[in-house]
Design an enzyme around this catalytic site. Structure first.
Site, mmCIF file in Angstrom:
data_model
loop_
_atom_site.group_PDB
_atom_site.id
_atom_site.type_symbol
_atom_site.label_atom_id
_atom_site.label_comp_id
_atom_site.label_asym_id
_atom_site.label_seq_id
_atom_site.Cartn_x
_atom_site.Cartn_y
_atom_site.Cartn_z
ATOM 1 N N ASP A 32 2.370 1.867 3.265
ATOM 2 C CA ASP A 32 3.303 0.871 3.813
ATOM 3 C C ASP A 32 4.721 1.357 3.541
ATOM 4 O O ASP A 32 5.637 1.123 4.331
ATOM 5 C CB ASP A 32 3.150 -0.502 3.129
ATOM 6 N N HIS A 52 0.888 -1.155 0.000
ATOM 7 C CA HIS A 52 0.000 0.000 0.000
ATOM 8 C C HIS A 52 0.928 1.208 0.000
ATOM 9 O O HIS A 52 2.042 1.131 0.547
ATOM 10 C CB HIS A 52 -0.894 0.012 1.233
HETATM 11 C C1 XLS Z 1 -8.922 -6.349 0.679
HETATM 12 C C2 XLS Z 1 -7.943 -6.427 -0.373
HETATM 13 C C3 XLS Z 1 -6.649 -5.674 -0.114
HETATM 14 C C4 XLS Z 1 -5.992 -5.445 -1.426
HETATM 15 C C5 XLS Z 1 -4.870 -4.491 -1.476
HETATM 16 O O1 XLS Z 1 -9.918 -7.046 0.705
HETATM 17 O O2 XLS Z 1 -7.694 -7.769 -0.694
HETATM 18 O O3 XLS Z 1 -5.853 -6.359 0.779
HETATM 19 O O4 XLS Z 1 -5.568 -6.660 -1.933
HETATM 20 O O5 XLS Z 1 -5.297 -3.199 -1.342
#
Ligand code: XLS
Ligand code: MG
Length: 346
Positions: A52, A49
């Protein structure tokens, strides 16, 4: 041609165990410490993210954001890790309460777009061209709260904005039908690809298919992947598992339905997934009950399950399968697959 498989996961997959009903049950692990775990667990890339990589990015100028992301790139290099993608986190800031690109408030929509541009800067600094868009709050709890036609138009405009901001990035939309919203606007691969086709550069917009999200939509993950592959749009995957229609469980890959997992592996292998540098991403969550010292097992177990299923997939007798198909003897075909999975000869 067989696939070539290298694995990635995001730092959020090593987690303190908080859920909507209770606090954390494990100590936080610093990002730098998490990086030390990747290679040990058998992973070669990190999914990010945006925050992150640059946690306080909202308080920084764009130059400062890039500088901090450069420093993260050096840390990755030090561990021999690549960055797979960057996903703008558009669901935690007060300005994203009502959605991001589809928020009813114009100032909130502008925040979301600006934040997405910074996420692209971070991706460049981390040396990846892939942006993942999980459209977390682009939907409603109350149907009358937003205009779904306008929402779709706004999503197209937001994706266009990113494509125009950087001519080299590619965007993988990650569909999910619900949670946190009652209904999300981009629930399936089909929706994501329809949206892609309306953008200024459809050739740079594809999907990230997450197994659990497809299951939550009542669909089969391998069929969703096959659909995306047919359109040349499977930019990445989030493999995991899901025990029916409930909250998004992000369970260990293959933990619920081995056959469903086998079919995902088989399809990826058959169509040379990884041949263009695609990663096998895991998006799995340690159970809240898991003690801290073993709270990364869901990651190594998922990878091991994938590799074990790959071996099974490659051991399947394709001639035999073809013969069953030619005879339309699907009952025997089913029996054969089940036999292989349970290790019964015959
Ligand atoms: C949430 C998502 C998230 C995405 C990344 O449900 O899976 O983790 O994969 O933003
Ligand atoms: Mg995901």
């Amino acid at each position: 041609m067989a696939g070539t498989f290298r694995f990635s996961f995001g730092p959020w997959n090593i987690h303190e165990g908080a859920d909507p009903f209770g606090p954390p049950v494990r100590e936080s692990i610093a990002f730098g410490k998490k990086l030390e775990e990747y290679k040990k667990l058998g992973f070669d890339a990190v999914q990010f993210h945006d925050d992150d990589a640059v946690p306080n990015m909202n308080d920084l100028s764009s130059e400062e954001v890039t500088r901090e992301a450069d420093a993260v790139r050096k840390k990755l290099d030090g561990h021999g890790l690549a960055a797979e993608f960057v996903a703008p986190r558009l669901w935690e800031d007060p300005r994203t309460i009502d959605g991001a690109y589809t928020a009813n408030d114009a100032a909130c929509r502008e925040y979301a777009r600006e934040r997405s541009r910074r996420a692209i800067d971070i991706a460049n600094a981390l040396d990846t061209r892939l942006i993942v868009l999980w459209l977390a709050r682009e939907g409603t709890y109350v149907r009358e709260a937003k205009d779904s036609k306008v929402a779709a138009d706004r999503l197209v405009e937001a994706v266009n904005d990113m494509l125009e901001y950087d001519k080299n990035i590619r965007i993988a939309i990650e569909p999910k039908p619900n949670e946190p919203m009652d209904h999300a606007y981009i629930p399936t691969t089909g929706h994501a690809l329809a949206l892609a086709s309306r953008t200024v550069d459809p050739g740079r917009v594809g999907v990230n298919i997450e197994s659990a999200h497809a299951i939550l939509a009542g669909l089969d993950p391998s069929d969703e992947m096959g659909f995306a592959l047919s359109f040349g749009k499977l930019y990445t995957v989030h493999l995991n598992d899901q025990n029916g229609l409930k909250f998004d469980e992000d369970k260990t890959f293959g933990a619920v339905d081995l056959r469903r997992a086998l079919n995902q592996v088989r399809l990826l292998d058959r169509y040379n997934y990884g041949g263009n540098g695609e990663w096998v991403g895991l998006d799995v969550k340690a159970m809240r009950t898991q003690k801290a010292d073993v709270a990364t097992k869901h990651l190594s177990n998922s990878r091991e399950n994938f590799l074990a299923l790959l071996e099974i997939s490659r051991s399947l007798d394709d001639k035999r399968i073809e013969a069953f198909v030619a005879e339309r003897n699907y009952e025997e075909l089913e029996r054969y697959i089940v036999n292989v999975l349970i290790g019964r000869k015959g």
